[in-house]
Scaffold this motif. Structure first.
Motif, short mmCIF file in Angstrom:
data_model
loop_
_atom_site.label_atom_id
_atom_site.label_comp_id
_atom_site.label_asym_id
_atom_site.label_seq_id
_atom_site.Cartn_x
_atom_site.Cartn_y
_atom_site.Cartn_z
N ALA A 88 113.27 -19.25 -22.84
CA ALA A 88 112.00 -19.97 -22.71
C ALA A 88 111.82 -20.51 -21.29
O ALA A 88 110.71 -20.46 -20.74
N ARG A 89 112.89 -21.03 -20.69
CA ARG A 89 112.79 -21.56 -19.33
C ARG A 89 112.51 -20.44 -18.32
O ARG A 89 111.68 -20.60 -17.43
N VAL A 90 113.20 -19.31 -18.46
CA VAL A 90 112.98 -18.21 -17.52
C VAL A 90 111.57 -17.64 -17.67
O VAL A 90 110.90 -17.35 -16.67
N THR A 91 111.11 -17.51 -18.90
CA THR A 91 109.74 -17.02 -19.13
C THR A 91 108.72 -17.99 -18.54
O THR A 91 107.76 -17.57 -17.89
N ALA A 92 108.93 -19.28 -18.75
CA ALA A 92 108.02 -20.29 -18.19
C ALA A 92 108.03 -20.25 -16.67
O ALA A 92 106.97 -20.37 -16.03
N LEU A 93 109.20 -20.06 -16.09
CA LEU A 93 109.31 -19.96 -14.63
C LEU A 93 108.51 -18.76 -14.12
O LEU A 93 107.74 -18.87 -13.16
N ALA A 94 108.69 -17.62 -14.76
CA ALA A 94 107.98 -16.40 -14.33
C ALA A 94 106.47 -16.58 -14.44
O ALA A 94 105.72 -16.24 -13.52
N ARG A 95 106.03 -17.13 -15.55
CA ARG A 95 104.58 -17.35 -15.73
C ARG A 95 104.04 -18.34 -14.71
O ARG A 95 102.95 -18.15 -14.16
N ALA A 96 104.79 -19.41 -14.45
CA ALA A 96 104.34 -20.42 -13.48
C ALA A 96 104.23 -19.81 -12.08
O ALA A 96 103.28 -20.10 -11.35
N TYR A 97 105.19 -18.98 -11.71
CA TYR A 97 105.15 -18.33 -10.40
C TYR A 97 103.92 -17.42 -10.29
O TYR A 97 103.17 -17.49 -9.31
N LEU A 98 103.73 -16.57 -11.28
CA LEU A 98 102.60 -15.63 -11.24
C LEU A 98 101.27 -16.37 -11.29
O LEU A 98 100.32 -15.98 -10.61
N ASP A 99 101.22 -17.45 -12.04
CA ASP A 99 100.00 -18.26 -12.10
C ASP A 99 99.72 -18.91 -10.75
O ASP A 99 98.58 -18.92 -10.28
N PHE A 100 100.76 -19.45 -10.11
CA PHE A 100 100.59 -20.05 -8.79
C PHE A 100 100.04 -19.03 -7.81
O PHE A 100 99.11 -19.31 -7.05
N ALA A 101 100.61 -17.83 -7.80
CA ALA A 101 100.17 -16.78 -6.88
C ALA A 101 98.71 -16.41 -7.13
O ALA A 101 97.94 -16.22 -6.19
N ALA A 102 98.31 -16.34 -8.39
CA ALA A 102 96.94 -15.95 -8.73
C ALA A 102 95.93 -17.05 -8.40
O ALA A 102 94.82 -16.77 -7.94
N ARG A 103 96.32 -18.30 -8.62
CA ARG A 103 95.40 -19.42 -8.37
C ARG A 103 95.28 -19.81 -6.91
O ARG A 103 94.32 -20.45 -6.52
N ASN A 104 96.27 -19.45 -6.09
CA ASN A 104 96.31 -19.87 -4.69
C ASN A 104 96.55 -18.68 -3.76
O ASN A 104 97.56 -18.64 -3.04
N PRO A 105 95.66 -17.70 -3.75
CA PRO A 105 95.96 -16.49 -2.97
C PRO A 105 96.15 -16.72 -1.48
O PRO A 105 97.04 -16.10 -0.87
N ALA A 106 95.38 -17.59 -0.87
CA ALA A 106 95.54 -17.82 0.57
C ALA A 106 96.84 -18.56 0.86
O ALA A 106 97.51 -18.26 1.85
N PRO A 175 95.36 -5.27 -15.49
CA PRO A 175 95.56 -6.66 -15.91
C PRO A 175 95.91 -6.81 -17.39
O PRO A 175 96.55 -7.78 -17.78
N ALA A 176 95.54 -5.86 -18.21
CA ALA A 176 95.79 -5.97 -19.65
C ALA A 176 97.27 -6.05 -19.99
O ALA A 176 97.64 -6.63 -21.01
N ASP A 177 98.13 -5.50 -19.15
CA ASP A 177 99.56 -5.47 -19.45
C ASP A 177 100.35 -6.54 -18.69
O ASP A 177 101.59 -6.47 -18.64
N ALA A 178 99.69 -7.51 -18.12
CA ALA A 178 100.37 -8.52 -17.30
C ALA A 178 101.45 -9.26 -18.09
O ALA A 178 102.57 -9.44 -17.60
N GLU A 179 101.13 -9.70 -19.29
CA GLU A 179 102.11 -10.45 -20.08
C GLU A 179 103.30 -9.57 -20.46
O GLU A 179 104.44 -10.01 -20.43
N ARG A 180 103.05 -8.32 -20.80
CA ARG A 180 104.14 -7.40 -21.15
C ARG A 180 105.05 -7.16 -19.95
O ARG A 180 106.26 -7.06 -20.10
N ARG A 181 104.48 -7.08 -18.76
CA ARG A 181 105.30 -6.91 -17.55
C ARG A 181 106.20 -8.12 -17.33
O ARG A 181 107.37 -7.98 -17.00
N THR A 182 105.63 -9.30 -17.51
CA THR A 182 106.41 -10.52 -17.34
C THR A 182 107.57 -10.54 -18.33
O THR A 182 108.71 -10.83 -17.96
N GLU A 183 107.30 -10.24 -19.59
CA GLU A 183 108.35 -10.21 -20.60
C GLU A 183 109.41 -9.16 -20.27
O GLU A 183 110.60 -9.40 -20.47
#
Length: 192
Positions: A88-106, A175-183
């Motif tokens: 759960a921690r590793v999955t949360a870390l991966a999602r948080a990283y990808l979310d940060f990158a998507a929300r803050n592209p510059a 984009p449809a497979d983003a969650e599957r890639r993370t997993e």
């Protein structure tokens, strides 16, 4: 408050304004739109005042990158703190990283794609960059696997996330497979 203290506070405030304005402009229009002339106009100071804080755009990019690294470290720690168990921690870390990158592209570009004059993976690496790596290592070190150096594993895991973030943003991954890639990254790389 002494005159010297007031001047130091004003200087720090001006520097924060320059960095915040550069970041805002880059997020809205891209880094090509960030010029010293434009920044000087937006913050309502002369270009020489701007140059008294930063030698140029490269240093401004570096300042944005350092700010972003601190924010990324906080986001990773926040995401993993509430989770129970390594997966759960590793999955949360991966999602948080990808979310940060998507929300803050510059900001992400300033951190990883543009030359901000910052040293990575060396003795003189700035503290915010070291702390961002430490935020990864805190979670990933526990799932590196038998005989695998935790820092090396963290670098590989981070590189996989960076690849996903970059390729997704460039529209090269559906984009449809983003969650599957993370997993898949979590399941295949981490030793649970």
């Amino acid at each position: 408050m002494s005159v010297q203290e007031r001047k130091q506070r004003e200087r720090a405030d001006r520097e924060r304004l320059i960095v915040a304005t550069a970041r805002e402009l880059a997020e809205r229009q891209g880094w090509d739109a960030v010029t010293t002339r434009r920044l000087a106009e937006r913050i309502e100071y002369s270009q020489p005042v701007l140059y008294s804080h930063f030698r140029g755009k490269r240093e401004i990019i570096g300042a944005v990158a350092l700010e972003g690294a601190a924010e990324l470290a906080a986001a990773l720690r926040s995401a993993t703190r509430a989770e129970d168990g390594p997966r759960a921690r590793v999955t949360a870390l991966a999602r948080a990283y990808l979310d940060f990158a998507a929300r803050n592209p510059a900001v992400y570009d300033a951190m990883f794609r543009l030359d901000g004059g910052l040293a990575f993976a060396r003795e003189d690496t700035p503290a915010p960059l070291k702390d961002a790596f430490a935020a990864f290592l805190e979670t990933l070190g526990e799932v590196a696997g038998e005989g695998v150096h935790p820092a090396l594993f963290t670098e590989v895991f981070w590189a996989a996330l960076h690849g996903l973030a970059t390729l997704t943003r460039e529209g090269r991954l559906p984009p449809a497979d983003a969650e599957r890639r993370t997993e898949l990254v979590v399941d295949r790389l981490a030793a649970f």
